[in-house]
Scaffold this motif. Structure first.
Motif, PDB file in Angstrom:
ATOM      1  N   VAL A 170      -0.659 -16.374  -3.205  1.00 46.85           N
ATOM      2  CA  VAL A 170      -1.991 -16.308  -3.769  1.00 46.85           C
ATOM      3  C   VAL A 170      -2.961 -17.175  -2.987  1.00 46.85           C
ATOM      4  CG1 VAL A 170      -3.368 -16.930  -5.798  1.00 46.85           C
ATOM      5  CG2 VAL A 170      -1.207 -15.720  -6.074  1.00 46.85           C
ATOM      6  N   SER A 171      -2.485 -18.302  -2.488  1.00 40.41           N
ATOM      7  CA  SER A 171      -3.364 -19.219  -1.748  1.00 40.41           C
ATOM      8  C   SER A 171      -3.575 -18.806  -0.305  1.00 40.41           C
ATOM      9  CB  SER A 171      -2.786 -20.641  -1.804  1.00 40.41           C
ATOM     10  OG  SER A 171      -1.505 -20.679  -1.193  1.00 40.41           O
ATOM     11  N   HIS A 172      -2.902 -17.741   0.140  1.00 37.25           N
ATOM     12  CA  HIS A 172      -3.062 -17.252   1.516  1.00 37.25           C
ATOM     13  C   HIS A 172      -3.494 -15.780   1.455  1.00 37.25           C
ATOM     14  CE1 HIS A 172      -0.628 -20.836   2.094  1.00 37.25           C
ATOM     15  NE2 HIS A 172      -0.965 -20.824   3.396  1.00 37.25           N
ATOM     16  N   PRO A 173      -4.797 -15.540   1.546  1.00 35.08           N
ATOM     17  CA  PRO A 173      -5.331 -14.169   1.371  1.00 35.08           C
ATOM     18  C   PRO A 173      -4.774 -13.157   2.370  1.00 35.08           C
ATOM     19  CG  PRO A 173      -7.081 -15.798   1.266  1.00 35.08           C
ATOM     20  CD  PRO A 173      -5.865 -16.528   1.731  1.00 35.08           C
ATOM     21  N   ARG A 174      -4.346 -13.607   3.528  1.00 32.23           N
ATOM     22  CA  ARG A 174      -3.864 -12.651   4.532  1.00 32.23           C
ATOM     23  C   ARG A 174      -2.492 -12.098   4.192  1.00 32.23           C
ATOM     24  NH1 ARG A 174      -5.572 -15.132  10.471  1.00 32.23           N
ATOM     25  NH2 ARG A 174      -7.838 -15.153  10.102  1.00 32.23           N
ATOM     26  N   LEU A 175      -1.797 -12.796   3.330  1.00 32.05           N
ATOM     27  CA  LEU A 175      -0.471 -12.335   2.946  1.00 32.05           C
ATOM     28  C   LEU A 175      -0.578 -11.363   1.770  1.00 32.05           C
ATOM     29  CD1 LEU A 175       1.496 -15.692   3.077  1.00 32.05           C
ATOM     30  CD2 LEU A 175       1.346 -13.938   4.842  1.00 32.05           C
ATOM     31  N   THR A 176       0.325 -10.409   1.728  1.00 33.76           N
ATOM     32  CA  THR A 176       0.376  -9.468   0.595  1.00 33.76           C
ATOM     33  C   THR A 176       1.384  -9.968  -0.419  1.00 33.76           C
ATOM     34  OG1 THR A 176       2.077  -8.152   1.716  1.00 33.76           O
ATOM     35  CG2 THR A 176      -0.219  -7.488   2.039  1.00 33.76           C
ATOM     36  N   SER A 177       1.184  -9.568  -1.643  1.00 36.37           N
ATOM     37  CA  SER A 177       2.126  -9.924  -2.695  1.00 36.37           C
ATOM     38  C   SER A 177       3.489  -9.346  -2.387  1.00 36.37           C
ATOM     39  CB  SER A 177       1.628  -9.414  -4.044  1.00 36.37           C
ATOM     40  OG  SER A 177       1.629  -8.001  -4.037  1.00 36.37           O
ATOM     41  N   LEU A 178       4.487  -9.839  -3.092  1.00 35.77           N
ATOM     42  CA  LEU A 178       5.844  -9.357  -2.819  1.00 35.77           C
ATOM     43  C   LEU A 178       5.963  -7.856  -3.086  1.00 35.77           C
ATOM     44  CD1 LEU A 178       8.025 -12.267  -4.216  1.00 35.77           C
ATOM     45  CD2 LEU A 178       7.125 -11.923  -1.924  1.00 35.77           C
ATOM     46  N   LYS A 179       5.282  -7.387  -4.146  1.00 35.23           N
ATOM     47  CA  LYS A 179       5.303  -5.957  -4.431  1.00 35.23           C
ATOM     48  C   LYS A 179       4.605  -5.190  -3.313  1.00 35.23           C
ATOM     49  CE  LYS A 179       3.893  -2.558  -7.891  1.00 35.23           C
ATOM     50  NZ  LYS A 179       3.210  -2.341  -9.192  1.00 35.23           N
ATOM     51  N   GLY A 180       3.427  -5.690  -2.879  1.00 39.61           N
ATOM     52  CA  GLY A 180       2.707  -5.043  -1.792  1.00 39.61           C
ATOM     53  C   GLY A 180       3.470  -5.103  -0.490  1.00 39.61           C
ATOM     54  N   MET A 181       4.200  -6.224  -0.289  1.00 39.09           N
ATOM     55  CA  MET A 181       5.003  -6.347   0.941  1.00 39.09           C
ATOM     56  C   MET A 181       6.058  -5.258   0.996  1.00 39.09           C
ATOM     57  SD  MET A 181       7.460  -9.497   2.099  1.00 39.09           S
ATOM     58  CE  MET A 181       8.672  -9.083   0.852  1.00 39.09           C
ATOM     59  N   GLY A 182       6.734  -5.005  -0.154  1.00 41.45           N
ATOM     60  CA  GLY A 182       7.764  -3.969  -0.165  1.00 41.45           C
ATOM     61  C   GLY A 182       7.183  -2.597   0.126  1.00 41.45           C
ATOM     62  N   LEU A 183       6.025  -2.283  -0.490  1.00 42.05           N
ATOM     63  CA  LEU A 183       5.385  -0.988  -0.231  1.00 42.05           C
ATOM     64  C   LEU A 183       4.918  -0.876   1.208  1.00 42.05           C
ATOM     65  CD1 LEU A 183       3.276  -0.643  -3.506  1.00 42.05           C
ATOM     66  CD2 LEU A 183       5.416   0.531  -2.955  1.00 42.05           C
ATOM     67  N   SER A 184       4.375  -1.992   1.720  1.00 42.68           N
ATOM     68  CA  SER A 184       3.873  -1.973   3.099  1.00 42.68           C
ATOM     69  C   SER A 184       4.999  -1.757   4.095  1.00 42.68           C
ATOM     70  CB  SER A 184       3.149  -3.293   3.385  1.00 42.68           C
ATOM     71  OG  SER A 184       2.723  -3.335   4.723  1.00 42.68           O
ATOM     72  N   LEU A 185       6.132  -2.413   3.855  1.00 47.00           N
ATOM     73  CA  LEU A 185       7.275  -2.245   4.759  1.00 47.00           C
ATOM     74  C   LEU A 185       7.764  -0.805   4.755  1.00 47.00           C
ATOM     75  CD1 LEU A 185       9.268  -5.508   3.969  1.00 47.00           C
ATOM     76  CD2 LEU A 185       8.062  -4.964   6.089  1.00 47.00           C
ATOM     77  N   LEU A 186       7.879  -0.203   3.554  1.00 55.39           N
ATOM     78  CA  LEU A 186       8.354   1.181   3.473  1.00 55.39           C
ATOM     79  C   LEU A 186       7.351   2.139   4.091  1.00 55.39           C
ATOM     80  CD1 LEU A 186      10.509   3.110   2.503  1.00 55.39           C
ATOM     81  CD2 LEU A 186       9.439   3.121   0.244  1.00 55.39           C
ATOM     82  N   ARG A 187       6.053   1.910   3.834  1.00 56.39           N
ATOM     83  CA  ARG A 187       5.016   2.772   4.406  1.00 56.39           C
ATOM     84  C   ARG A 187       5.005   2.696   5.930  1.00 56.39           C
ATOM     85  NH1 ARG A 187       1.181   1.125   1.544  1.00 56.39           N
ATOM     86  NH2 ARG A 187       0.448  -0.573   2.872  1.00 56.39           N
ATOM     87  N   THR A 188       5.050   1.475   6.472  1.00 60.69           N
ATOM     88  CA  THR A 188       5.021   1.304   7.932  1.00 60.69           C
ATOM     89  C   THR A 188       6.243   1.927   8.583  1.00 60.69           C
ATOM     90  OG1 THR A 188       3.799  -0.764   7.650  1.00 60.69           O
ATOM     91  CG2 THR A 188       4.849  -0.398   9.771  1.00 60.69           C
ATOM     92  N   THR A 189       7.378   1.757   7.947  1.00 57.93           N
ATOM     93  CA  THR A 189       8.616   2.314   8.510  1.00 57.93           C
ATOM     94  C   THR A 189       8.553   3.836   8.556  1.00 57.93           C
ATOM     95  OG1 THR A 189       9.835   0.430   7.610  1.00 57.93           O
ATOM     96  CG2 THR A 189      11.121   2.342   8.294  1.00 57.93           C
TER      97      THR A 189
END
Length: 810
Positions: A170-189
């Motif tokens: 939350v304190s680092h805007p450039r990072l995505t939440s854990l849920k968003g990270m999982g979706l982003s990884l699957l989408r990018t792959t």
């Protein structure tokens, strides 16, 4: 072993207890002071390594779908401790790498299902439905399984790393939440590293949907499986980009092919029903597994392919058939389908065209000219054909009324009372009724006459009952442009009903006149209302005449007693239509029996006493008589005859010798035309016979004799003055002549009124203004004829410099 958790230590320096003073165990107050650590506590040197190893093992076990083996609360505390000791960045990177590695492994395993196993190659859609291979199903099931596992696993991981997600991320805007990270990884792959796998998934979904659309088997699509896969694409935010466009293209091609194949093969009702079923199916697909955003473009693609591309075929092949059958349900379906593609204008056009043709055929039923077209020049109709035509002619108005009633219901039920179709219905009736204006006006007048003479009119005691019968007729009357033609026939028939007493109900007659007045104005019914006034006054006058004793029985001085029941109707000249035989109200001289003459003289004297300076002119063509005659064989009979037939019978009564034509004309006072018509009817009834001649045509040299052998089983004989066909032809001619004369007067008045206002006017402008002002149909030649007449009578004159301009002459 899990390393010990680090907790902040507190030194208990003192305790403060409060005890009520005066108690035996009273202890003085003491203060408790909490002081911070002198230095920050440090974790053990191997704490970070062991914590990361423990968390890594837990994540791997989650991915392998085996029990974690640790308490989730303990794992949560480990994450919390790492974050507190500023190891959050390393922890996030480690978790990201673990998830990335696992996602890539899963996607690669999905790709292995489709490599060289029946799906690779270019995606082809729309030509024909292709059965879904087992490999397609395996790919979709695998993709669905990966997605469901991915969601569960990421939820489990997030529950452990929740402190990391809520503090560090939350304190680092450039990072995505854990849920968003999982979706982003699957989408990018799927989109960047293994796009072929994504294409295979899309292919499999399209094949599955195509099989369901093609209906080659009874197996329905696994909606749960499709929904799971498409939910994955939606959550990955690649649904629109990677799937929707390809899906809509496949839909357009599939339905374009289907539309071309079915539109010409299936009947229009079946084809429209098929479209409706397709619309329901596609809506259900959206509800079952497609995204809601797909609904509108999906239905639009279907409508363009199955409806918009075949509008002309649907309306051209369907409207005539469905309207003829009054197929309300199918027409309603057509209306709704065409409204989806803004093609109601085409439906309205074909509907109107159908009305024009069908209505024209209706109004021309029983028309003699239509039958003569199929005959040789000079060939006449035989009696059987004439009878059939007369029967068909009587059906025209009832058929038109039924046609209007059915079409009204059709427009209301099928076209939802759409104003455009209501107006098209009005246009259609105006077209085919206007195309046979004189004919419809005459037939409508006859139909009303038959109703007002019939027994049903006697049962109409209230205005609502009258409205139910006559309002549809007045609606049809509204489409008649030549209302003056209707007026001419109606006035003649009304006169006959009133004078012969054949009107079934005076009340209904008056209600009908009120309705005509409301529709056409007071001038339209002025003379007809005056006719009712004449009949009422005549009835009062007759009662006074009989009470005065002037109408007693008249006896011949010769001793032969004839009972005379003398009844008179006094008519106002100008209010009543001209009689068939006489163009004016001038009297015809007849040699009447003396008893009739005496009764006439008696009435004239009676009338003169009550009305000064009024002259009575006897209208014999309108007179009727009921004669009691005794025949040698059949005895007494009653003969209903007109005045002309009565004087002929009076001259031949009690005579056995023959009388020639000239002698009869001299004895009766009838001219050749009226005498011939009277003799024809008497010859047809066989009351008199031609002496020594058998040909039907009456010649001046013919002689006639009373038929002593006449016999009939009828008690009352009605002798027609002329044949119905001839009588109708004469009435039609007289009405047309009167209408033309009246229209000429209206045109004259209109032209003079315009010129008086404008003073000077060009020919074309005058013609245009006259057409706007008149309420009946006329040709330019009719107007030009009246303009020429006004020029001759010097109401207007041509301009000296320009003959196309007229000037008003004061």
């Amino acid at each position: 072993n899990i390393p010990p958790l680090l907790y902040s230590k507190m030194d208990m320096l003192s305790t403060e207890l409060k005890v009520r003073r005066g108690a035996s165990n009273y202890i003085p107050k003491q203060r408790v002071t909490i002081e911070p650590f002198k230095r920050r506590p440090e974790p053990p040197s191997d704490f970070e390594q062991k914590a990361l190893e423990t968390l890594t093992e837990a994540v791997n076990r989650i991915h392998r779908k085996v029990p974690i083996g640790f308490s989730r609360e303990e794992l949560y505390r480990l994450v919390e401790s790492l974050c507190i000791h500023e190891k959050a960045s390393k922890l996030y990177s480690c978790l990201h790498d673990l998830c990335k590695q696992f996602v890539q492994q899963q996607v690669r395993s999905l790709g292995g299902e489709s490599i060289n196993k029946g799906i690779g190659g270019k995606l082809e859609v729309g030509a024909v439905a292709v059965a879904v291979t087992q490999q397609d199903e395996k790919i979709l099931m695998k993709a669905s399984s990966i997605w469901q596992d991915h969601r569960k696993q990421m939820n489990a991981i997030r529950s452990i790393f929740l402190y990391l997600d809520r503090s560090y991320v939350v304190s680092h805007p450039r990072l995505t939440s854990l849920k968003g990270m999982g979706l982003s990884l699957l989408r990018t792959t799927l989109t960047s590293q293994h796009p072929e796998v994504l294409r295979d998934i899309v292919r499999a979904v399209l094949s599955y949907i195509k099989r369901d659309r093609s209906r080659k088997d009874k197996v329905t699509a696994d909606t749960v499986l499709l929904k799971s896969v498409l939910d994955m694409l939606s959550h990955l935010e690649i649904y629109v980009q990677e799937f929707e466009g390809v899906f809509l293209k496949a839909t357009k091609e599939f339905y374009a092919y289907e539309g071309q194949r079915f539109a010409m093969v299936k009947g229009v009702p079946a084809y429209m029903k098929h479209i409706s079923e397709r619309l329901i199916e596609e809506n259900k697909r959206v509800e079952d597994y497609l995204a809601e955003s797909t609904r509108k473009p999906l239905l639009k693609a279907l409508e363009e392919a199955l409806i918009a591309s075949h509008v002309d075929t649907i309306v051209r092949r369907g409207v005539d058939e469905l309207v003829e059958k009054y197929a309300t349900e199918d027409l309603a379906r057509m209306y709704h389908l065409l409204s989806r593609v803004d093609a109601l204008a085409s439906l309205k056009k074909y509907f109107l065209d159908h009305l024009k043709v069908a209505g024209r055929n209706l109004v021309m039923m029983g028309d003699e000219s239509q039958v003569l077209k199929d005959k040789q020049p000079g060939e006449r109709l035989n009696p059987h054909e004439i009878k059939l035509l007369e029967q068909e002619e009587k059906k025209v108005i009832p058929e038109l009324l039924m046609y209007k009633k059915r079409l009204d219901k059709l427009v209301h039920d099928a076209f939802e009372n759409d104003q455009n179709f209501t107006y098209a219905l009005k246009q259609g009736f105006e077209y085919f009724v206007g195309g046979a204006d004189y004919r419809v006006a005459e037939l409508l007048s006859r139909h009303v006459d038959a109703l007002l003479r019939g027994a049903k009119a006697r049962t109409l005691t209230t205005e609502p009952q009258v409205n139910e019968i006559f309002n549809p007729l007045l609606t049809l009357f509204g489409f008649v442009q030549s209302k003056d033609v209707f007026k001419g026939f109606y006035q003649k028939e009304l006169a006959t009903r009133l004078l012969t007493g054949k009107s079934a109900s005076r009340n209904v007659e008056k209600i009908m006149l009120q309705k005509l007045r409301a529709l056409c104005g007071a001038a339209f019914t002025k003379h007809m209302e005056s006719m009712f006034g004449d009949i009422s006054l005549s009835e009062d006058l007759a009662r006074e005449f009989h009470r005065s004793g002037s109408s007693s029985s008249v006896a011949h001085q010769s001793g032969t007693q004839l009972s005379i029941d003398f009844s008179v109707r006094v008519l106002t000249e100008g209010s009543w239509p001209k009689s068939d035989d006489n163009g004016s109200m001038q009297s015809i001289s007849l040699n009447l029996p003396q008893e009739i003459k005496d009764s006439q003289a008696s009435f004239e004297a009676f009338y003169a006493k009550r009305h000064k300076n009024r002259k009575l002119v006897w209208q014999y063509p309108r007179c009727e008589a009921l004669i009691t005659a005794e025949f040698p064989i059949c005895g007494k009979k009653e003969l209903k005859v007109n005045a002309f037939q009565a004087v002929v019978l009076a001259q031949m009564s009690n005579k056995t010798e023959a009388m020639n034509f000239a002698a009869l004309s001299s004895a009766t006072g009838l001219d050749s035309k009226n005498l011939q018509e009277s003799l024809y009817s008497l010859l047809d009834s066989k009351i008199i016979l031609k002496a020594g001649s058998h040909h039907r045509k009456i010649l001046p040299t013919d002689t006639f004799v009373a038929n002593g052998g006449f016999k009939t089983h009828l008690r009352v004989l009605k002798l027609n003055r002329e044949r119905p066909k001839i009588r109708r032809r004469m009435e039609r001619k007289q009405v047309q002549e009167q209408v033309l004369a009246d229209r000429g007067s209206v045109l004259d008045a209109t032209i003079v009124r315009i010129m008086k206002t404008m003073k000077t006017m060009a020919h074309k402008d005058l013609m245009a203004d006259v057409v706007k002002l008149i309420k009946f149909t006329c040709t330019a030649q009719d107007i030009k004829k009246q303009i020429d007449a006004l020029l001759r009578r010097e109401y207007i004159e041509r301009d000296e410099n320009n003959p196309e301009i007229y000037n008003y002459k004061a």
